[in-house]
Design a protein around this motif. Sequence first.
Motif, short mmCIF file in Angstrom:
data_model
loop_
_atom_site.label_atom_id
_atom_site.label_comp_id
_atom_site.label_asym_id
_atom_site.label_seq_id
_atom_site.Cartn_x
_atom_site.Cartn_y
_atom_site.Cartn_z
N GLU A 138 0.83 -1.19 0.00
CA GLU A 138 0.00 0.00 0.00
C GLU A 138 0.87 1.25 0.00
OE1 GLU A 138 -2.63 -0.35 3.32
OE2 GLU A 138 -4.00 -1.71 2.26
N PHE A 139 0.40 2.30 -0.65
CA PHE A 139 1.09 3.58 -0.66
C PHE A 139 0.06 4.69 -0.49
CE2 PHE A 139 0.29 2.21 -5.03
CZ PHE A 139 -0.34 3.30 -5.61
N THR A 140 0.53 5.89 -0.17
CA THR A 140 -0.36 7.00 0.15
C THR A 140 -0.22 8.11 -0.88
OG1 THR A 140 -0.18 6.53 2.50
CG2 THR A 140 -1.00 8.70 1.91
N CYS A 141 -1.35 8.66 -1.30
CA CYS A 141 -1.37 9.78 -2.25
C CYS A 141 -2.65 10.57 -2.03
CB CYS A 141 -1.27 9.25 -3.68
SG CYS A 141 -1.01 10.52 -4.93
N PHE A 142 -2.53 11.89 -1.89
CA PHE A 142 -3.66 12.78 -1.62
C PHE A 142 -4.43 12.36 -0.36
CE2 PHE A 142 -3.41 13.37 -6.36
CZ PHE A 142 -2.83 14.61 -6.28
N GLY A 143 -3.70 11.86 0.64
CA GLY A 143 -4.32 11.47 1.90
C GLY A 143 -5.08 10.17 1.84
N ASN A 179 -13.93 8.19 -10.48
CA ASN A 179 -14.46 8.39 -9.12
C ASN A 179 -14.27 7.11 -8.32
OD1 ASN A 179 -15.72 9.34 -6.86
ND2 ASN A 179 -17.62 9.93 -7.89
N PHE A 180 -13.30 7.11 -7.40
CA PHE A 180 -13.04 5.94 -6.57
C PHE A 180 -13.91 6.02 -5.33
CE2 PHE A 180 -9.33 6.31 -9.20
CZ PHE A 180 -8.87 5.01 -9.39
N GLY A 181 -14.77 5.01 -5.13
CA GLY A 181 -15.65 4.99 -3.97
C GLY A 181 -14.93 4.52 -2.72
N PRO A 182 -15.57 4.64 -1.55
CA PRO A 182 -14.95 4.18 -0.29
C PRO A 182 -14.75 2.67 -0.32
CG PRO A 182 -16.86 5.61 0.11
CD PRO A 182 -16.88 5.27 -1.34
N TYR A 183 -13.63 2.24 0.19
CA TYR A 183 -13.28 0.81 0.13
C TYR A 183 -14.23 -0.03 0.98
CZ TYR A 183 -10.28 -3.35 0.24
OH TYR A 183 -9.78 -4.62 0.13
N CYS A 200 -6.56 0.51 -6.88
CA CYS A 200 -7.62 0.41 -5.88
C CYS A 200 -7.45 1.45 -4.77
CB CYS A 200 -7.64 -1.00 -5.28
SG CYS A 200 -8.88 -1.21 -3.97
N ASN A 201 -8.53 2.17 -4.47
CA ASN A 201 -8.58 3.07 -3.32
C ASN A 201 -8.88 2.24 -2.08
OD1 ASN A 201 -9.08 5.20 -1.50
ND2 ASN A 201 -11.22 5.36 -2.17
N ARG A 202 -7.95 2.21 -1.12
CA ARG A 202 -8.12 1.38 0.07
C ARG A 202 -8.61 2.21 1.27
NH1 ARG A 202 -7.34 -4.08 -0.60
NH2 ARG A 202 -6.15 -4.26 1.33
N SER A 203 -8.99 3.45 1.03
CA SER A 203 -9.44 4.32 2.11
C SER A 203 -10.96 4.29 2.23
CB SER A 203 -8.96 5.76 1.87
OG SER A 203 -7.55 5.81 1.84
N ASN A 204 -11.44 4.76 3.37
CA ASN A 204 -12.88 4.73 3.64
C ASN A 204 -13.57 6.02 3.21
OD1 ASN A 204 -12.55 2.18 4.77
ND2 ASN A 204 -12.15 3.04 6.81
N LYS A 205 -13.02 6.70 2.24
CA LYS A 205 -13.65 7.89 1.69
C LYS A 205 -13.39 7.92 0.19
CE LYS A 205 -9.56 10.49 3.21
NZ LYS A 205 -9.05 11.64 3.99
N SER A 206 -14.30 8.51 -0.52
CA SER A 206 -14.21 8.54 -1.98
C SER A 206 -13.28 9.67 -2.43
CB SER A 206 -15.59 8.72 -2.60
OG SER A 206 -16.15 9.96 -2.19
N ILE A 207 -12.83 9.58 -3.67
CA ILE A 207 -11.99 10.61 -4.25
C ILE A 207 -12.16 10.57 -5.77
CG2 ILE A 207 -9.97 9.09 -4.33
CD1 ILE A 207 -8.22 11.59 -3.93
N PRO A 214 -6.34 15.57 -8.43
CA PRO A 214 -7.70 15.65 -7.86
C PRO A 214 -8.55 16.63 -8.65
CG PRO A 214 -6.15 16.88 -6.50
CD PRO A 214 -5.32 16.17 -7.54
N ILE A 215 -9.81 16.24 -8.86
CA ILE A 215 -10.74 17.11 -9.59
C ILE A 215 -11.22 18.25 -8.69
CG2 ILE A 215 -12.97 17.20 -10.79
CD1 ILE A 215 -10.63 15.79 -12.24
N ASP A 216 -11.31 17.99 -7.40
CA ASP A 216 -11.70 19.02 -6.43
C ASP A 216 -10.58 19.13 -5.40
OD1 ASP A 216 -12.90 20.86 -4.86
OD2 ASP A 216 -14.44 19.51 -4.03
N PRO A 217 -9.47 19.84 -5.74
CA PRO A 217 -8.32 19.89 -4.83
C PRO A 217 -8.67 20.42 -3.44
CG PRO A 217 -7.78 20.83 -6.98
CD PRO A 217 -9.27 20.62 -6.95
#
Length: 398
Positions: free
Chosen positions: A39-44, A104-108, A71-78, A159-162
């Motif tokens: 796993e790695f981190t980008c834009f929080g 649009n990546f949804g919450p994991y 894959c977005n592994r976070s619990n928030k969409s981006i 990000p579309i909405d920085p």
Amino acid sequence: MSQKIHCGPPRSGQQDQEWETVEVHVNSNLNEVQIISPEFTCFGHTWRLQIRPATWSDPLSPTLPFALTLCNRSNKSIKVMIAVSIRKFSGQQLAHYKAGESSNFGPYDDYNGEDDDFYCDGGEFQGPSIGIPDFNLSRSTLLYALEEGPLIIEIRMKPIDPASVSIPFVPQNPLGKAMLNLFMNEESADVVFETPTQNFHAHRFILKQCAPMLDEMCVGAEGGLLSVPIPDVQADIFGHILYYVYGGKVGEQEFKMFNAKEILDAADKYGVPNLKLEAEAFLVNSITLDVDNMMEHLLYADSKNCALLKESVMDFIANNEVEVLENVSLKDLPGGMFADLLTAVARGKKKDAANMDGSSDEQYSTMRISDLRRKLDEEGLDIDGSRETLIGALEENS
């Protein structure tokens, strides 16, 4: 999958600072059915990359295309724009993709932590995983690319909405900047290198650790400022050598401006092997070999112990044997080079066999110079020297 993941701002030359770049280095024999990155981190957000067969009918077939999934592994969409570049270790691009619309990546956790059930080709999809289209590189193609070293997958996201994205600020370790601040610092220097046109102040405690050969030249009474003449190297070239010793970057622009061979020669002369190998790699990537210049490059590589450049010439000979035999006399090859030539031929046959059955057994005798050096570097051993020297060091420490 190698653990070597780079995450940070765009590489030099990329001006749009809204894009964030992640480099994933794949170092695998692809015997696995699928490869999943750490796993790695980008834009929080936390992310993971997956390489897998495009279908599961015959996942180990050498001709089956591979697919790439982010894959977005976070619990928030981006919501982001995506660009992906797949490169060989030498820098040659194998595939490139840039989305024409946002993804649009949804919450994991909304999907019970399942990646595979929510695979698609971008757009306004709400799942956590997005499939990257137009990857479609076969197993045999990837195996061939991996012979040079790790496969580099560069993922760029914007990000579309920085304003809605929280990007944590993490300061860099200050040691690198502190070292560079000491470069040419006359007040704290205890040695000065005198070229015909310019003097360079330095510090023996840095030379002792980073350039022992230069430190050994600093002989004289302790205390005071010691002067060391450098009569046979241009000031600009020596300045780049010393700048590199202090942690500075000597890049493509400098290699072009000052002739990579001159920097290589000076780095070799004054014992800065990593810079020598960087200059050698630039030479290998920038020259175009032909029957008219191959002998010149081969003799130069032999004289400077440039194993990567020598390997490149040997590959050229092995791949163009008829043209070389008709136009070049090989009877004047320096001693020992026939062994290198046989290695290139054997590696070619091994590559053909791997392409047929998907195997990738590695032996030191046919391993590429970059791979030998990488293994030595991982063991903390000297990475400069001939093929025989590198193999001997690995065998001795295995």
